[in-house]
Design a protein around this motif. Structure first.
Motif, PDB file in Angstrom:
ATOM      1  N   LEU A   6      30.763  -2.403  23.074  1.00  0.00           N
ATOM      2  CA  LEU A   6      29.388  -2.344  23.569  1.00  0.00           C
ATOM      3  C   LEU A   6      28.366  -2.896  22.583  1.00  0.00           C
ATOM      4  CD1 LEU A   6      28.980   1.086  25.422  1.00  0.00           C
ATOM      5  CD2 LEU A   6      28.863  -1.205  26.396  1.00  0.00           C
ATOM      6  N   LEU A   7      28.620  -2.705  21.291  1.00  0.00           N
ATOM      7  CA  LEU A   7      27.633  -3.110  20.288  1.00  0.00           C
ATOM      8  C   LEU A   7      27.206  -4.572  20.403  1.00  0.00           C
ATOM      9  CD1 LEU A   7      28.359  -1.324  16.880  1.00  0.00           C
ATOM     10  CD2 LEU A   7      26.275  -1.283  18.247  1.00  0.00           C
ATOM     11  N   PRO A   8      28.139  -5.527  20.537  1.00  0.00           N
ATOM     12  CA  PRO A   8      27.704  -6.929  20.669  1.00  0.00           C
ATOM     13  C   PRO A   8      26.797  -7.155  21.877  1.00  0.00           C
ATOM     14  CG  PRO A   8      30.052  -6.829  20.175  1.00  0.00           C
ATOM     15  CD  PRO A   8      29.611  -5.434  20.467  1.00  0.00           C
ATOM     16  N   GLN A   9      27.034  -6.406  22.953  1.00  0.00           N
ATOM     17  CA  GLN A   9      26.184  -6.539  24.140  1.00  0.00           C
ATOM     18  C   GLN A   9      24.785  -5.982  23.866  1.00  0.00           C
ATOM     19  OE1 GLN A   9      27.490  -8.236  26.648  1.00  0.00           O
ATOM     20  NE2 GLN A   9      29.459  -8.282  25.578  1.00  0.00           N
ATOM     21  N   LEU A  10      24.733  -4.854  23.171  1.00  0.00           N
ATOM     22  CA  LEU A  10      23.446  -4.222  22.878  1.00  0.00           C
ATOM     23  C   LEU A  10      22.649  -4.996  21.839  1.00  0.00           C
ATOM     24  CD1 LEU A  10      24.627  -0.488  22.716  1.00  0.00           C
ATOM     25  CD2 LEU A  10      23.517  -1.669  24.627  1.00  0.00           C
ATOM     26  N   LEU A  11      23.358  -5.744  20.976  1.00  0.00           N
ATOM     27  CA  LEU A  11      22.681  -6.483  19.904  1.00  0.00           C
ATOM     28  C   LEU A  11      22.445  -7.951  20.256  1.00  0.00           C
ATOM     29  CD1 LEU A  11      24.663  -5.067  16.835  1.00  0.00           C
ATOM     30  CD2 LEU A  11      22.383  -4.392  17.614  1.00  0.00           C
ATOM     31  N   ALA A  12      22.741  -8.327  21.481  1.00  0.00           N
ATOM     32  CA  ALA A  12      22.634  -9.733  21.875  1.00  0.00           C
ATOM     33  C   ALA A  12      21.208 -10.267  21.733  1.00  0.00           C
ATOM     34  CB  ALA A  12      23.105  -9.913  23.317  1.00  0.00           C
ATOM     35  N   GLU A  28      20.434 -14.528  15.978  1.00  0.00           N
ATOM     36  CA  GLU A  28      21.088 -14.850  14.711  1.00  0.00           C
ATOM     37  C   GLU A  28      21.277 -13.632  13.816  1.00  0.00           C
ATOM     38  OE1 GLU A  28      16.662 -15.366  14.143  1.00  0.00           O
ATOM     39  OE2 GLU A  28      18.153 -16.018  15.611  1.00  0.00           O
ATOM     40  N   LEU A  29      20.565 -12.540  14.075  1.00  0.00           N
ATOM     41  CA  LEU A  29      20.722 -11.326  13.275  1.00  0.00           C
ATOM     42  C   LEU A  29      21.800 -10.400  13.844  1.00  0.00           C
ATOM     43  CD1 LEU A  29      16.994 -10.391  12.498  1.00  0.00           C
ATOM     44  CD2 LEU A  29      18.659 -11.481  10.984  1.00  0.00           C
ATOM     45  N   GLU A  30      22.438 -10.816  14.939  1.00  0.00           N
ATOM     46  CA  GLU A  30      23.423  -9.954  15.597  1.00  0.00           C
ATOM     47  C   GLU A  30      24.546  -9.546  14.643  1.00  0.00           C
ATOM     48  OE1 GLU A  30      26.851 -10.230  19.056  1.00  0.00           O
ATOM     49  OE2 GLU A  30      25.164 -11.621  19.109  1.00  0.00           O
ATOM     50  N   ALA A  31      25.120 -10.516  13.937  1.00  0.00           N
ATOM     51  CA  ALA A  31      26.234 -10.216  13.034  1.00  0.00           C
ATOM     52  C   ALA A  31      25.792  -9.295  11.897  1.00  0.00           C
ATOM     53  CB  ALA A  31      26.817 -11.512  12.467  1.00  0.00           C
ATOM     54  N   VAL A  32      24.573  -9.506  11.391  1.00  0.00           N
ATOM     55  CA  VAL A  32      24.053  -8.668  10.304  1.00  0.00           C
ATOM     56  C   VAL A  32      23.857  -7.230  10.786  1.00  0.00           C
ATOM     57  CG1 VAL A  32      22.139  -8.312   8.711  1.00  0.00           C
ATOM     58  CG2 VAL A  32      22.933 -10.631   9.202  1.00  0.00           C
ATOM     59  N   MET A  33      23.243  -7.084  11.965  1.00  0.00           N
ATOM     60  CA  MET A  33      23.010  -5.755  12.520  1.00  0.00           C
ATOM     61  C   MET A  33      24.336  -5.045  12.813  1.00  0.00           C
ATOM     62  SD  MET A  33      19.741  -5.229  12.689  1.00  0.00           S
ATOM     63  CE  MET A  33      19.624  -3.892  13.860  1.00  0.00           C
ATOM     64  N   ILE A  76      25.391  -1.522  11.022  1.00  0.00           N
ATOM     65  CA  ILE A  76      25.683  -0.308  11.782  1.00  0.00           C
ATOM     66  C   ILE A  76      27.060   0.243  11.413  1.00  0.00           C
ATOM     67  CG2 ILE A  76      26.175   0.570  14.108  1.00  0.00           C
ATOM     68  CD1 ILE A  76      23.951  -1.300  15.115  1.00  0.00           C
ATOM     69  N   LEU A  77      28.052  -0.647  11.310  1.00  0.00           N
ATOM     70  CA  LEU A  77      29.397  -0.206  10.942  1.00  0.00           C
ATOM     71  C   LEU A  77      29.422   0.380   9.533  1.00  0.00           C
ATOM     72  CD1 LEU A  77      31.723  -3.033  12.351  1.00  0.00           C
ATOM     73  CD2 LEU A  77      31.235  -0.795  13.326  1.00  0.00           C
ATOM     74  N   MET A  78      28.709  -0.269   8.604  1.00  0.00           N
ATOM     75  CA  MET A  78      28.685   0.197   7.224  1.00  0.00           C
ATOM     76  C   MET A  78      28.053   1.585   7.130  1.00  0.00           C
ATOM     77  SD  MET A  78      26.949  -1.623   3.908  1.00  0.00           S
ATOM     78  CE  MET A  78      25.273  -1.321   4.508  1.00  0.00           C
ATOM     79  N   LEU A  79      26.909   1.781   7.786  1.00  0.00           N
ATOM     80  CA  LEU A  79      26.228   3.073   7.746  1.00  0.00           C
ATOM     81  C   LEU A  79      27.070   4.162   8.407  1.00  0.00           C
ATOM     82  CD1 LEU A  79      22.561   1.975   8.565  1.00  0.00           C
ATOM     83  CD2 LEU A  79      23.494   2.682   6.355  1.00  0.00           C
ATOM     84  N   THR A  80      27.749   3.791   9.490  1.00  0.00           N
ATOM     85  CA  THR A  80      28.600   4.770  10.173  1.00  0.00           C
ATOM     86  C   THR A  80      29.714   5.244   9.258  1.00  0.00           C
ATOM     87  OG1 THR A  80      28.148   3.743  12.331  1.00  0.00           O
ATOM     88  CG2 THR A  80      30.082   5.174  12.170  1.00  0.00           C
ATOM     89  N   MET A  81      30.353   4.312   8.556  1.00  0.00           N
ATOM     90  CA  MET A  81      31.462   4.689   7.690  1.00  0.00           C
ATOM     91  C   MET A  81      30.993   5.436   6.444  1.00  0.00           C
ATOM     92  SD  MET A  81      33.810   3.876   9.570  1.00  0.00           S
ATOM     93  CE  MET A  81      34.981   4.660   8.484  1.00  0.00           C
ATOM     94  N   ILE A  82      29.754   5.186   5.992  1.00  0.00           N
ATOM     95  CA  ILE A  82      29.222   5.904   4.836  1.00  0.00           C
ATOM     96  C   ILE A  82      28.928   7.358   5.192  1.00  0.00           C
ATOM     97  CG2 ILE A  82      27.226   6.112   3.301  1.00  0.00           C
ATOM     98  CD1 ILE A  82      27.115   3.060   3.228  1.00  0.00           C
TER      99      ILE A  82
END
Length: 335
Positions: A284-290, A294-299, A303-309
């Protein structure tokens, strides 16, 4: 304890069934059904991968290779040799299981980074073969796949069907079919987890030496779960190929392997329902960040980094623990 396990298994299956069969009320168009179907198929794949990673503690960075083998075997046998989809799926799963047994016996003796590199190499080899055998697989251009057929009944995203007097589009029929497959995948995984095999698997990550001392044949069980997880991937790869109608070597690529392992870690290793949540979130994330372009990959990475932290145990186990603490405090306050 056994009664408690049975209650948990039934509860999880009921909750998942309610969610899956209630979801169509919120799906508005064929694209939504297509996305939901992909989620269900990928979720079933990571349920199998979780048996290997979450319970046996063995990392696989080339699991997409088995997914791709199942997809291409079904595509080739149904398209070039006139096989029906179900026999192609079953024979493909058996062949992938044999391959997994052959390669799993030596590489599962490795540990840590060496095991990761070995499974990565297996995935790369499969992807290279698929990419280079242009006469058989179509090479980088891909290959078309026939619709899924079952006892003369053809399931196509572009068809129309009648189920118990209810008219369904092809995308709706595929979603219901994939939802049933996911429920079956979860039921089989949970039965394995709470069986003698599952108990043996859970003893492996802690200390293989201790497990062997008490009589657990760790090599046997690690190989067995590696084969089972590969068969899960093969079956789901076959279904994915028939659903998509066209596949490319990307289904066996390294990127997809990383996505699969990330779903397991993000959702919660050792949690069947957690890895399903991880699959849903990452789809779902790629759809929500579409809209971020160009910032999609960064966002996405942020999100993944903060979730794992902040949720190192995974999404679902962390949420369950947080809710449990709040309920306990509330009960203590009332007491």
């Amino acid at each position: 304890m056994f009664k408690r396990f049975m209650q948990l298994r039934l509860r999880d299956l009921v909750i998942l069934a309610v969610i899956l069969f209630s979801l169509p009320a919120f799906l508005d168009n064929p694209f939504h059904y297509e996305l939901a179907t992909q989620m269900a198929i990928i979720a079933a794949t990571v349920v199998g991968l979780n048996l290997l990673v979450g319970y046996a503690g063995q990392v696989s960075l080339g699991h997409a290779g088995f997914f791709g083998l199942g997809a291409y075997f079904s595509a080739i046998m149904t398209g070039s040799y006139g096989w029906s989809a179900l026999p192609a799926l079953l024979v493909g799963a058996i062949l992938v299981g044999v391959i997994a047994w052959i390669v799993g016996r030596p590489i599962l003796r490795l540990k840590g980074h060496y095991l990761s590199m070995a499974t990565l190499a297996v995935g790369f080899i499969i992807a290279i073969i698929i990419n280079n055998e242009t006469g058989l697989t179509g090479g980088p251009d891909g290959i078309p796949v026939a619709p899924f057929d079952l006892f003369g009944w053809e399931l196509s995203p572009f068809g129309s069907y009648s189920l118990l007097g209810v008219e369904l589009s092809g995308s709706q029929a595929w979603y219901l079919f994939s939802a049933l497959v996911l429920l079956l995948a979860v039921w089989l995984a949970q039965n394995l987890i709470y069986s003698q095999i599952g108990r043996a698997l859970r003893s492996v990550p802690g200390s293989e030496v201790a497990a062997r001392v008490v009589g657990v044949n760790t090599a046997k069980y690690k190989s067995l779960v590696f084969v089972i997880s590969a068969i899960y991937a093969s079956v789901m790869g076959s279904l994915y190929a028939h659903f998509q109608g066209f596949i490319t070597p990307a289904v066996a690529g390294f990127d997809f392997s990383i996505v699969l392992i990330t779903m397991v870690v993000l959702g919660g290793m050792g949690s069947t329902m957690g890895v399903i949540l991880g699959a849903v979130v990452l789809k779902l994330l790629p759809q929500l960040l579409a809209d971020f372009q160009e910032l999609e990959a960064v966002m996405f990475g942020l999100i993944l980094m903060l979730t794992m932290i902040f949720m190192p145990k995974g999404l679902l186990p962390t949420l369950q623990r947080s809710i449990g603490r709040r309920l306990k405090k509330k009960a203590e306050g009332q007491a």
